[in-house]
Design a protein around this motif. Structure first.
Motif, PDB file in Angstrom:
ATOM      1  N   VAL A 177       0.820  -1.208   0.000  1.00 32.48           N
ATOM      2  CA  VAL A 177       0.000   0.000   0.000  1.00 32.48           C
ATOM      3  C   VAL A 177       0.856   1.261   0.000  1.00 32.48           C
ATOM      4  O   VAL A 177       0.335   2.371   0.050  1.00 32.48           O
ATOM      5  CB  VAL A 177      -0.991   0.013   1.190  1.00 32.48           C
ATOM      6  N   GLY A 178       2.177   1.102  -0.046  1.00 34.37           N
ATOM      7  CA  GLY A 178       3.079   2.239  -0.185  1.00 34.37           C
ATOM      8  C   GLY A 178       3.231   3.084   1.049  1.00 34.37           C
ATOM      9  O   GLY A 178       3.582   4.260   0.961  1.00 34.37           O
ATOM     10  N   GLU A 179       3.024   2.508   2.231  1.00 27.67           N
ATOM     11  CA  GLU A 179       3.129   3.282   3.463  1.00 27.67           C
ATOM     12  C   GLU A 179       4.392   2.986   4.255  1.00 27.67           C
ATOM     13  O   GLU A 179       4.691   3.688   5.218  1.00 27.67           O
ATOM     14  CB  GLU A 179       1.896   3.018   4.344  1.00 27.67           C
ATOM     15  N   ARG A 180       5.126   1.942   3.885  1.00 27.58           N
ATOM     16  CA  ARG A 180       6.322   1.563   4.623  1.00 27.58           C
ATOM     17  C   ARG A 180       7.422   1.210   3.641  1.00 27.58           C
ATOM     18  O   ARG A 180       7.173   0.562   2.618  1.00 27.58           O
ATOM     19  CB  ARG A 180       6.050   0.360   5.526  1.00 27.58           C
ATOM     20  N   ALA A 181       8.657   1.600   3.967  1.00 28.99           N
ATOM     21  CA  ALA A 181       9.801   1.255   3.131  1.00 28.99           C
ATOM     22  C   ALA A 181      11.023   1.129   4.022  1.00 28.99           C
ATOM     23  O   ALA A 181      11.100   1.754   5.083  1.00 28.99           O
ATOM     24  CB  ALA A 181      10.035   2.314   2.058  1.00 28.99           C
ATOM     25  N   TYR A 182      11.958   0.303   3.595  1.00 33.42           N
ATOM     26  CA  TYR A 182      13.192   0.171   4.356  1.00 33.42           C
ATOM     27  C   TYR A 182      14.341  -0.093   3.403  1.00 33.42           C
ATOM     28  O   TYR A 182      14.157  -0.499   2.253  1.00 33.42           O
ATOM     29  CB  TYR A 182      13.091  -0.974   5.381  1.00 33.42           C
ATOM     30  N   ALA A 183      15.546   0.135   3.895  1.00 37.72           N
ATOM     31  CA  ALA A 183      16.772  -0.150   3.149  1.00 37.72           C
ATOM     32  C   ALA A 183      17.813  -0.642   4.135  1.00 37.72           C
ATOM     33  O   ALA A 183      17.954  -0.090   5.232  1.00 37.72           O
ATOM     34  CB  ALA A 183      17.268   1.083   2.415  1.00 37.72           C
ATOM     35  N   LEU A 184      18.536  -1.681   3.747  1.00 36.13           N
ATOM     36  CA  LEU A 184      19.601  -2.242   4.560  1.00 36.13           C
ATOM     37  C   LEU A 184      20.841  -2.386   3.703  1.00 36.13           C
ATOM     38  O   LEU A 184      20.757  -2.828   2.553  1.00 36.13           O
ATOM     39  CB  LEU A 184      19.212  -3.623   5.115  1.00 36.13           C
ATOM     40  N   ALA A 185      21.984  -2.003   4.234  1.00 36.42           N
ATOM     41  CA  ALA A 185      23.238  -2.151   3.505  1.00 36.42           C
ATOM     42  C   ALA A 185      24.352  -2.407   4.504  1.00 36.42           C
ATOM     43  O   ALA A 185      24.383  -1.831   5.594  1.00 36.42           O
ATOM     44  CB  ALA A 185      23.539  -0.903   2.681  1.00 36.42           C
ATOM     45  N   GLY A 186      25.273  -3.274   4.126  1.00 36.76           N
ATOM     46  CA  GLY A 186      26.426  -3.556   4.963  1.00 36.76           C
ATOM     47  C   GLY A 186      27.617  -3.910   4.104  1.00 36.76           C
ATOM     48  O   GLY A 186      27.483  -4.614   3.098  1.00 36.76           O
ATOM     49  N   ALA A 187      28.761  -3.379   4.447  1.00 37.94           N
ATOM     50  CA  ALA A 187      29.986  -3.659   3.708  1.00 37.94           C
ATOM     51  C   ALA A 187      31.159  -3.598   4.664  1.00 37.94           C
ATOM     52  O   ALA A 187      31.058  -3.069   5.779  1.00 37.94           O
ATOM     53  CB  ALA A 187      30.167  -2.672   2.560  1.00 37.94           C
ATOM     54  N   VAL A 188      32.291  -4.138   4.215  1.00 35.02           N
ATOM     55  CA  VAL A 188      33.496  -4.124   5.032  1.00 35.02           C
ATOM     56  C   VAL A 188      34.682  -3.777   4.139  1.00 35.02           C
ATOM     57  O   VAL A 188      34.742  -4.195   2.977  1.00 35.02           O
ATOM     58  CB  VAL A 188      33.706  -5.504   5.709  1.00 35.02           C
ATOM     59  N   GLY A 189      35.584  -2.961   4.653  1.00 32.57           N
ATOM     60  CA  GLY A 189      36.783  -2.623   3.912  1.00 32.57           C
ATOM     61  C   GLY A 189      37.695  -3.832   3.795  1.00 32.57           C
ATOM     62  O   GLY A 189      38.040  -4.463   4.802  1.00 32.57           O
ATOM     63  N   LEU A 190      38.099  -4.169   2.589  1.00 32.15           N
ATOM     64  CA  LEU A 190      38.908  -5.367   2.377  1.00 32.15           C
ATOM     65  C   LEU A 190      40.306  -5.216   2.958  1.00 32.15           C
ATOM     66  O   LEU A 190      40.929  -6.199   3.349  1.00 32.15           O
ATOM     67  CB  LEU A 190      38.973  -5.679   0.884  1.00 32.15           C
ATOM     68  N   ALA A 191      40.832  -3.994   2.994  1.00 29.25           N
ATOM     69  CA  ALA A 191      42.185  -3.782   3.516  1.00 29.25           C
ATOM     70  C   ALA A 191      42.192  -3.442   4.992  1.00 29.25           C
ATOM     71  O   ALA A 191      43.144  -3.764   5.707  1.00 29.25           O
ATOM     72  CB  ALA A 191      42.879  -2.670   2.724  1.00 29.25           C
TER      73      ALA A 191
END
Length: 997
Positions: A680-694
């Protein structure tokens, strides 16, 4: 989502911070319990009808519409599994969102197959879209069209299928059909809509009219112009990607059968966006795309030239254009209505810049704007009986909904008064004594309402279930009200309501003293009979109809049923009205590049008798019966169907992940991201995770947004993040291996927004808490440096316009206040307020003049961009560091632009289109002042001094190339400029900028 937050390094410590525990708890709790509905369906704000393959989400009271939508969706899925050889694996979500009177729908396959339908019956939109009352049912048609999109865009073959198996429903890459030209995407849906639904656009006389006029005026487009949603510089009836996309697929089906379409789509679903559509067509059909397109054009020309010859052989009607209205630049000019004395002509206009009600003085030939508004759909207008006012319907925002309401404008002064609020009113018809009748929506039903000068209202007549009111006309004598109504099954007919006085002296609240004494059917056939108006003597009804396959003007005697055709035009004639003296008829006349107001002398009317639509109506009261009275029953659903409270979990669950790979400091990193949006377009989310290789440095983000207030209120956004930052001791930059800081932040924001046709406002309030520590220190987050900021901001804007030259005057006022709790500071430095005013005069030929003035106080938004960038305080001849005002700034710019070339061409079937080349000369000035003593105590006298480098003054020229990419989905402007700075010191700069448009 509930477990993701606990897996982020550092967030556990953040959760323990006093005063901020509630914020993280809210983020997790809202994600886990987002929109949880009450246990009983009766208390739910949204309900869901679940079928084996479809989820229909709807508000209470829309159960019947939901069942009809589910039936249409299931039937379309069955049909497309055979026709395209594909069926979506997951359920298709369809949301009935009755929040606008501008009927439409869209399909979004970003996360899953999500469809949103605006189910209000289309009134007045057919002029541009080709949607006419010929359709069997609007909800069936729009659901069918969008479900075809969902099936088509869900197809994934070859590498795309493998991509989906690994990454899930990752946007674009797992849905390769999205890379197709827009004409192929919309054309296929329109073609299938026409095959599956009675009254689809491909078989409608409006589509025939659009194509016939294009052949008549040699306006059939080449393939490079037709494949995308391009700005072609003129009116595009039916939206050309729908119209010509449908025509192309009709040719493919005729030549290669429906198997050819299926094979074509299978092949498209297995290729990437780098493959040109012409290559796919050549491999599958064995013929060049451009060659097929030329053959399509040739067949259209042969077919419609024969039609044109046949029409002209019967004697073509040749009206006269109302030149004043033609010079207005309107692409769509409809609903002409004459003042009681016959001297003034009001009409509704739509053009490339604004929409308005316009007025023509027929004696002097002057055309002018009477009122600004979105009046062509659903629209309608009429004159008050005393000639002082024009009453019209216009769409505007009401409490977050785009509804149509009634307005009246005083002709002498231009003063506009709003008559209704949120009534979803359209098609006004004025009667005696200041009465106004109009059509009003109530959900998906319509009814006739009458209003008196005091504002009192009452329902005058309710049509049978499922019928839709289209237009109204009050007779000159005041005793009859003519209606055009759509009936389930297709077609629209004329009725006459006979009126009688019904004074209610003992009950003033009963509303206007008029009642319906009898309902008289006038026409009853499968054709479109619409936009009735009365002859001055009240004997005849004039209307337009497609009963001979071409839209022409007709007249009928309601008493006898005798019917006459008045015109025989090649293209189409609509919205007739007879002058008060009976000597002429005005109407809207269609041509390939728009609708024009035309005039026809009474002596030129054909009065050619045609077959009566029905026998004369009896004198007794008539109770109409719907053609299709069998409405779906909620209590007799199939065993596998059920209705229950809406829950967002099914549509919010992650459906994809995509890798994150980058080279940003402090070195290369690798991670993944996902996101979601509920049905119904009332809720949204975003998840992101990363790690530096060095370095092992974490880059983490979690965000959640929630639309509050039952879909009308503010938007709440909650965010958390952990990111690396260049170490403070390395101001010139750092290399991998150097020390760096880690920044953890938690933020919340509440944003209100309201907007309408003439203006709106936006306000927000938010809080940010951040912590910073040296990554290698091992310092606990609890002992790290921290900052708290409370932020409040707002933006308001208002604009006006004049149609003929597209003059637009607009102003805006925006501000932001930042209160840093850790250390109180000068409010002037912690705030910013910017006011702006602009004037643009844009001619149809591309010449424009623009002047803008801005002034601001505060320090945080007053950094003037430069180096070719534009903005309220920009001087393009200098870098942005020429000065940085932290207290007060003013900016002034003026520009004159010309269109050098209006070539508008593409590169064959490539997703690139060039549509304008222009030259602009500009001059800019900006000045700023800083606080002389930033450390002064609060309340002390504020002293200002000019910012270093202020004032700045420059002028220059730009060559601008407008282009569209991805078949019109992305608009860009390439700006090549030469700017000369005069102050604070002479400087010459070349620059190249690319910006979205």
């Amino acid at each position: 989502m509930g477990t993701s937050g606990h897996g982020y390094p550092g967030l556990g410590a953040l959760a323990g911070r006093p005063g901020w525990r509630w914020l993280l708890a809210a983020l997790l709790a809202m994600a886990l319990t987002a929109g949880a509905a009450p246990a009983g369906a009766a208390g739910s704000r949204w309900l869901t009808l679940s079928t084996p393959r479809v989820r229909i989400h709807f508000r209470p009271g829309y159960e019947v519409a939901a069942i009809e939508a589910a039936r249409a969706a299931e039937a379309t899925l069955d049909a497309m599994a055979d026709r395209l050889g594909h069926a979506p694996r997951d359920p298709v979500h369809v949301t009935l969102m009755d929040v606008t009177d501008l009927s439409n729908g869209f399909t979004d396959v970003s996360y899953y197959n999500r469809i949103v339908i605006y189910p209000a019956f289309p009134v007045g939109l057919g002029y541009s879209t080709g949607l006419s009352p010929r359709m069997r049912d609007w909800l069936e048609l729009v659901v069918t069209h969008e479900v075809v999109h969902a099936v088509h865009l869900d197809m994934a073959e070859g590498p795309a299928r493998g991509m989906r198996q690994i990454f899930g429903h990752v946007p674009r890459f797992a849905t390769p059909n999205l890379f197709q030209p827009m004409a192929f995407i919309e054309g296929l849906a329109t073609f299938e809509e026409t095959q599956l639904v009675e009254g689809g656009r491909g078989e409608d006389p409006l589509y025939d009219m659009f194509l016939r006029a294009a052949v008549l005026e040699s306006a059939l487009p080449d393939i490079d112009r037709a494949l995308g949603l391009y700005d072609l510089g003129h009116f595009q009836p039916g939206a050309h990607v729908y119209l010509y996309g449908y025509t192309w697929f009709a040719l493919v089906a005729d030549r290669y059968g429906e198997q050819g379409i299926r094979d074509l789509q299978k092949r498209f679903a297995a290729v990437s966006g780098l493959t040109m559509p012409g290559e796919v067509v050549r491999r599958v059909l064995g013929q060049e795309l451009e060659s097929l397109w030329r053959e399509m054009r040739q067949e259209l020309e042969r077919h419609y030239q024969d039609e044109i010859a046949t029409i002209r052989a019967a004697g073509e009607t040749e009206p006269t254009l109302v030149e004043a209205a033609a010079r207005s630049g309107a692409w769509v000019a409809v609903s002409p209505r004459l003042s009681p004395d016959g001297r003034l002509l009001a009409y509704a206009a739509s053009g490339p810049y604004v929409e308005d009600v316009r007025l023509v003085d027929l004696d002097t030939g002057r055309d002018r704007q009477l009122a600004l508004g979105l009046v062509t759909a659903p629209g309608g207008l009429d004159w008050s009986r005393d000639g002082r006012y024009v009453i019209y319907a216009a769409a505007d925002e009401v409490e977050g909904r785009v509804y149509s309401d009634l307005y009246q404008v005083e002709v002498a002064t231009g003063r506009v008064q709003r008559l209704t609020h949120g009534r979803r009113a359209y098609a006004p018809a004025t009667g005696p004594g200041g009465l106004v009748a109009y059509a009003a929506r109530d959900g998906l039903t319509t009814r006739v309402v009458v209003r008196d000068p005091t504002g009192a209202e009452r329902v005058l007549w309710e049509p049978p279930q499922g019928w839709q009111l289209l237009s109204l006309a009050w007779s000159p004598q005041g005793d009859r009200l003519a209606l055009a109504v759509w009936k389930p099954g297709g077609g629209s007919d004329l009725l006459v309501l006979w009126l009688s006085s019904s004074p209610s002296p003992r009950d003033p609240a009963a509303g206007p003293g008029v009642a319906v004494s009898r309902v008289q059917p006038v026409t009853d056939d499968p054709f479109v009979d619409d936009r009735p108006s009365w002859s001055p003597d009240g004997r005849h009804l004039l209307f337009h109809s497609d009963r001979d396959g071409v839209y022409n003007l007709y007249a009928i005697d309601p008493a006898s049923g005798e019917t006459w055709r008045l015109t025989n035009v090649v293209t189409g004639a609509f919205d007739p009205v007879m002058a008060p003296d009976g000597q002429s008829v005005f109407f809207s006349w269609f041509w390939a590049h728009g609708y024009r107001i035309a005039r026809l002398d009474a002596s030129a009317l054909r009065w050619e008798a045609v077959q009566r639509p029905r026998a004369p109506a009896p004198d007794a009261a008539w109770t109409p019966e719907p053609k299709d009275a069998a409405a779906p029953a909620v209590d007799s659903l199939p065993a596998s169907w059920r209705i229950g409270p809406y829950t967002p979990f099914e549509s919010l669950r992650p459906t994809y992940w995509e890798p994150l790979i980058g080279e940003r400091w402090p070195g290369p990193f690798l991670g993944a991201a996902t996101g979601g949006l509920d049905a119904v377009g009332e809720r949204a989310y975003a998840l992101a995770g990363a790690v530096g290789l060095a370095t092992g440095a974490p880059l983490l983000y979690a965000g959640y947004a929630r639309l509050l207030g039952d879909g009308r209120g503010p938007v709440l956004t909650l965010e958390t993040s952990v990111t690396p930052k260049v170490h403070a001791s390395s101001p010139t930059g750092a290399q991998p291996g150097d020390p760096y800081d880690e920044v953890a932040a938690v933020a919340a924001d509440l944003r209100w927004q309201r907007g309408g046709f003439g203006g709106g406002w936006q306000a927000s309030v938010g809080a940010v808490r951040s912590w910073i520590r040296e990554a290698s220190s091992g310092e606990p987050w609890a002992q790290s440096g921290r900052e708290t900021r409370l932020v409040a901001g707002w933006l308001g804007y208002r604009q006006g316009g004049e149609h003929r030259w597209a003059s637009v005057r607009q102003w805006s006022l925006q501000g932001e206040t930042v209160l840093e709790a850790a250390d109180p500071v000068d409010p002037l430095a912690a705030s910013a307020l910017v006011a702006g005013w602009g004037y643009v005069r844009q001619r149809i030929d591309g010449t424009s003049f623009e002047v803008r003035l801005a002034a601001g106080v505060g320090g945080r938004q007053l950094l003037p961009p430069g180096g070719g960038e534009s903005g309220p305080f920009a001087v393009r001849a200098y870098d942005s560091g020429i000065f940085s005002a932290d207290a007060v700034a003013v900016g002034l710019s003026a520009e004159r632009a010309w269109r050098l070339a209006d070539f508008r061409f593409g590169l064959g079937d490539a997703p690139t289109f060039f549509d304008d080349l222009g030259l602009a000369l500009f001059t800019e000035a900006a000045a700023g002042w800083d606080r002389a003593d930033p450390s002064r105590p609060p309340g002390a006298h504020l002293a200002l001094e000019p910012s270093p480098g202020s004032p700045a003054l420059g002028a220059g020229a730009e060559v601008r190339l407008r282009l569209s990419l991805d078949y019109g989905r992305v608009g860009l402007v390439v700006r090549l400029g030469l700017a000369q700075g005069f102050a604070p010191e002479p400087e010459t700069r070349w620059y190249l900028r690319l910006e979205a448009r």
